[in-house]
Each structure stands twice: as C-alpha cells, then as structure tokens.
Design an enzyme around this catalytic site. Structure first.
Site, short mmCIF file in Angstrom:
data_model
loop_
_atom_site.label_atom_id
_atom_site.label_comp_id
_atom_site.label_asym_id
_atom_site.label_seq_id
_atom_site.Cartn_x
_atom_site.Cartn_y
_atom_site.Cartn_z
N GLU A 49 0.85 -1.20 0.00
CA GLU A 49 0.00 0.00 0.00
C GLU A 49 0.88 1.24 0.00
O GLU A 49 1.88 1.30 0.73
CB GLU A 49 -0.88 -0.04 1.25
N THR A 64 2.87 2.11 -2.14
CA THR A 64 4.19 1.82 -2.72
C THR A 64 4.20 2.12 -4.23
O THR A 64 5.26 2.31 -4.80
CB THR A 64 4.54 0.33 -2.53
N ASP A 65 3.01 2.17 -4.84
CA ASP A 65 3.02 2.29 -6.32
C ASP A 65 3.61 3.60 -6.81
O ASP A 65 4.44 3.61 -7.72
CB ASP A 65 1.62 2.02 -6.93
N GLY A 107 -16.14 5.19 -2.63
CA GLY A 107 -15.50 5.67 -1.40
C GLY A 107 -15.10 4.55 -0.46
O GLY A 107 -14.73 4.79 0.68
N GLY A 130 -12.66 2.41 -1.05
CA GLY A 130 -11.26 2.03 -1.28
C GLY A 130 -11.12 0.85 -2.23
O GLY A 130 -10.11 0.15 -2.23
N LEU A 131 -12.14 0.62 -3.05
CA LEU A 131 -12.10 -0.52 -3.98
C LEU A 131 -11.89 -0.07 -5.42
O LEU A 131 -12.08 -0.83 -6.36
CB LEU A 131 -13.40 -1.33 -3.88
N SER A 141 -13.43 2.32 -7.39
CA SER A 141 -14.54 2.52 -8.32
C SER A 141 -14.15 3.57 -9.36
O SER A 141 -14.58 3.50 -10.51
CB SER A 141 -15.80 2.96 -7.58
N ASP A 152 -4.23 0.97 -9.54
CA ASP A 152 -5.67 0.73 -9.69
C ASP A 152 -6.07 0.58 -11.15
O ASP A 152 -6.83 -0.32 -11.53
CB ASP A 152 -6.47 1.87 -9.05
C1 GLA Z 1 -5.18 4.63 -4.05
C2 GLA Z 1 -4.40 5.02 -5.30
C3 GLA Z 1 -3.37 3.95 -5.66
C4 GLA Z 1 -2.51 3.58 -4.46
C5 GLA Z 1 -3.38 3.31 -3.23
C6 GLA Z 1 -2.55 3.10 -2.00
O1 GLA Z 1 -5.97 3.52 -4.30
O2 GLA Z 1 -5.26 5.20 -6.39
O3 GLA Z 1 -2.57 4.41 -6.72
O4 GLA Z 1 -1.54 4.56 -4.21
O5 GLA Z 1 -4.29 4.36 -2.99
O6 GLA Z 1 -1.77 1.98 -2.11
#
Ligand code: GLA
Length: 399
Positions: free
Chosen positions: A48, A50-51, A136, A138-139, A141, A186
């Site tokens: 998390e 890290t991207d 909202g 965190g998946l 959308s 994502d």
């Molecule tokens: C959101 C961002 C992703 C990533 C996550 C955390 O989902 O869109 O790029 O940074 O948070 O890992």
C-alpha cells in the site's frame, strides 16, 4: 459478485442483473443497441502506498465493478447517465468546461481532456453506467469507471489504443482532472486482472507476474467501515510529497532506489515525520516480496502476519488509517479463523481486507458487525470477493 447475507450466509450472484438493467435502461433511453463494457474494482493483498514510490504491489481485480453501455449519438451533443444516481449530464464534445466538476462527471471529462491533448478524435456518444462497487470504499470505483469509459471509446471509435495506453490515459485523467496524484496500481489491475490470480507488479519496470490465488479453504472478506474522511485526497497527495522529498534529499529518483541502511544513515537530516513515511515504504516493499513467496508456498499464516504488519505500518508510520479501520483490524486479531487483516487502499476510511478461513467467515462477520455497530452506531457492509478478470467487452445477448 456475492453479497454475504447475515442470516443465512447465502450467496447471490448479481452480475447478470446489473448487466440486464444497464442494457434495458440504455435501449429505453437512447433507442439503440449499445456496446457494453465491464471494468472491475480491486483488492490489494499487500503493497500500500508503494506504487507512486515505484515499488511493488500485489492487487487482484474483483467481481465487483462498473457496467457501462455506450453508442454513437445522432445529435451533436453527448449524454451521460449515471443510472444509480438517476442523474443525466449533457454536453458538447471538447467544449471547454467552465464549471468545476467534483462529482462523477470529472472522470469522464478528465478522459476526454486527455484525448483532446493527444489529438485523438472521437464523435458524439450516449452513455449509461451503473455499478456494484461501493464508492468511497477504497475498492477503486474511480479507476474502474475511467477504464470502462476509455475501453468503451476505444472499441466504439476503433481508436486502436493498447491496454497500456488506455491505462495511461485513465491515470493521467485522475492526476490532471480529478486531482489525485495516485500511482498506477488501480488502473493497471482493473485493466489486466485475471481470474483466480493476483498480479505482482513492479511499478518501476511495469513487469508483472501472475500469482495463483485460489484456495478452497479461505475467503477474502471486505468489511466496509462506511466512512470516508474528507481530507483523504489532500492527505494522500501530501504523503506523496513527503516520500518524493526524502528521495530527492538522498539523491534518488524515487524511494525504490533507497534502502533502509541509506535511510538510517541520513536520519538526522530528514524530518522525523518524513523519515517514518519513507521507512514504511521500504519495509512495505519488502513485505510484498515476502507475501509473494508465502502465497507460492501456500503459507497463508505467514501471509496473514504480513497483512497485520502492513496495517501497523499504515497506522503508526504512514498515518493513513482511522479509528474505524483500526477497530476492525484489532478485533479481528482475537477471532478464530482470521489469518490476517489490514486497511486497504488510500486510507482514512473504506474497507479492511480480511483473510479468513471459510468455516469461520460467518461467525466473524456477525461478531464484527455487532461490535462495530455498538462502538460506532453504523452497520458494516461486507463482501466476499473473488479475484477476477480485468476490463472487457460484454458480448451481445443472442436474440
Ligand atoms: C489509491 C491510489 C493507488 C494507491 C493506493 C494506496 O488507491 O489510487 O494508486 O496509491 O491508494 O496503495
């Protein structure tokens, strides 16, 4: 996708209903047969924040997503219908928009703006979309919506964009129009997801490896806190700035080039807050590597421990958790059959991801829901998700 029903634990497949209602509503409104695209949301097993630090992530596309129907318009304007909200937006293509769009329109306008910048021509269209990913939570959308839209335009107007080009357009729209300085995870996983697999992605090289993730004994259970704290986007961007400033201070292009020795050697010169954030990122990258190994060895106990460690880092070092998420993760530790849990995604609300033995799922869910309701006065929503396929065209129904 499946909803877990509290009483009976019965699983109800919803996909076909969603698809049917989107087709029917589109045809009723626009009197034409649309192309239909489906784009999934995602879970992230570990890795998390890290991207955007050019590190490692381990996401999987899920069986919750956006269904979008699109077809050419005979008018000179475009119409977009958000079916679930019963809202309609009509506009002229590439007309500079003076209104600031903070809602769902921003995702569409952002993509159109990126196409305009790249001089990619399209024509007026009508579109209708609906989804079963809670917004909202965190998946992702938003990435699903962006991908579904660019994928739909690509097919309808034969733009010949590659999946990677579509990912880049979605990603740029998010940065330049929506205003979240997100990483690539994502959009990438929503495009490339594979049934029964997670994808181990190196966000620097963009090399990836499919990691089989099918085990009959475990479930991926999402518990949705139902909260999204309002500062989430600005706090997210702030975290990115902290990480980039540490990398710069150490003469590196990104934290990917920094190891913990180098970081500790320079600790005195780095503000304490930023030091903790950078340390978290370095440690989280390492946890992703260990998690991939654990999955390959089918060592789910080890995977669960890494998930808990990840949560601790997000809570105390990276500081993107919140009371509701911490409460759910803490209570999971005492429950039989729960191997691991952590907050997931950008943070400040949304879901916890729980790795739970199948046999223990329902009792854990009932306990979690009871305690959460007592503490926060809110009913949890919950989903069992399966790693699934990425963005795709849905074939026409046979007549
Ligand atoms: C959101 C961002 C992703 C990533 C996550 C955390 O989902 O869109 O790029 O940074 O948070 O890992």
């Amino acid at each position: 996708m499946f909803f877990l029903n509290f009483e009976g634990g019965r699983r109800i497949s919803m996909d076909q209903n969603l698809l049917k209602s989107v087709r029917t509503a589109f045809t009723a409104e626009f009197k034409s047969q649309p192309l239909v695209v489906w784009a999934p949301g995602r879970i992230n097993i570990i890795g998390e924040h890290t991207d955007y630090n050019m590190g490692y992530v381990l996401p999987a596309a899920i069986d919750l997503g956006i269904t979008l129907a699109i077809q050419r318009s005979k008018e000179d304007q475009c119409t977009i219908i958000a079916h679930d909200l019963d809202e309609k937006y009509t506009f002229h293509l590439f007309q500079k928009n003076s209104e600031a769009h903070k809602g769902w329109q921003a995702y569409f306008l952002g993509i159109l703006e990126e196409l305009r910048k790249a001089a990619i021509k399209i024509e007026p269209f009508n579109l209708l979309f609906s989804g079963d990913i809670p917004a909202g939570a965190g998946l992702s959308s938003s990435a699903a919506l962006e991908n579904a839209f660019i994928f739909g335009l690509n097919s309808l107007f034969e733009l010949r964009l590659s999946p990677m080009e579509m990912i880049q357009i979605s990603h740029s729209a998010e940065h330049n129009y929506v205003g979240v300085q997100c990483g690539i995870m994502d959009q990438y996983i929503s495009m490339y997801g594979k049934d029964d697999h997670a994808i181990f992605l190196d966000c620097q090289s963009l090399k990836s490896e499919l990691i089989p993730l099918k085990d009959e004994n475990f479930e991926w259970l999402l518990l949705n806190t139902q909260v999204k704290h309002s500062l989430a986007d600005s706090a997210y961007n702030q975290r990115r700035i902290s990480c980039e400033s540490v990398a710069k201070q150490l003469g590196a292009k990104s934290l990917r080039e920094v190891n913990s020795e180098l970081l500790y050697q320079n600790q005195a010169a780095i503000p304490q807050e930023d030091f903790q954030k950078a340390l978290y990122v370095i440690q989280e990258n390492n946890r992703v590597l260990l998690a991939v190994q654990a999955i390959k060895e089918k060592d789910f106990e080890a995977l669960g421990r890494l998930m808990y460690e990840s949560h601790e880092g997000l809570q105390h070092q990276y500081e993107v958790s919140c009371d509701e998420l911490d409460f759910l993760v803490d209570l999971s530790r005492e429950q039989e059959g729960v191997l691991g849990a952590r907050m997931m995604g950008g943070g400040f609300g949304g879901c916890t991801l729980n790795l739970v033995k199948k046999v223990a799922c329902l009792s854990f869910l009932n306990i979690a829901n009871g305690l959460y309701q007592k503490r926060f006065g809110t009913v949890l929503s919950s989903f069992i998700v399966k790693p699934g396929e990425g963005c795709r065209l849905v074939p026409q129904e046979p007549n």
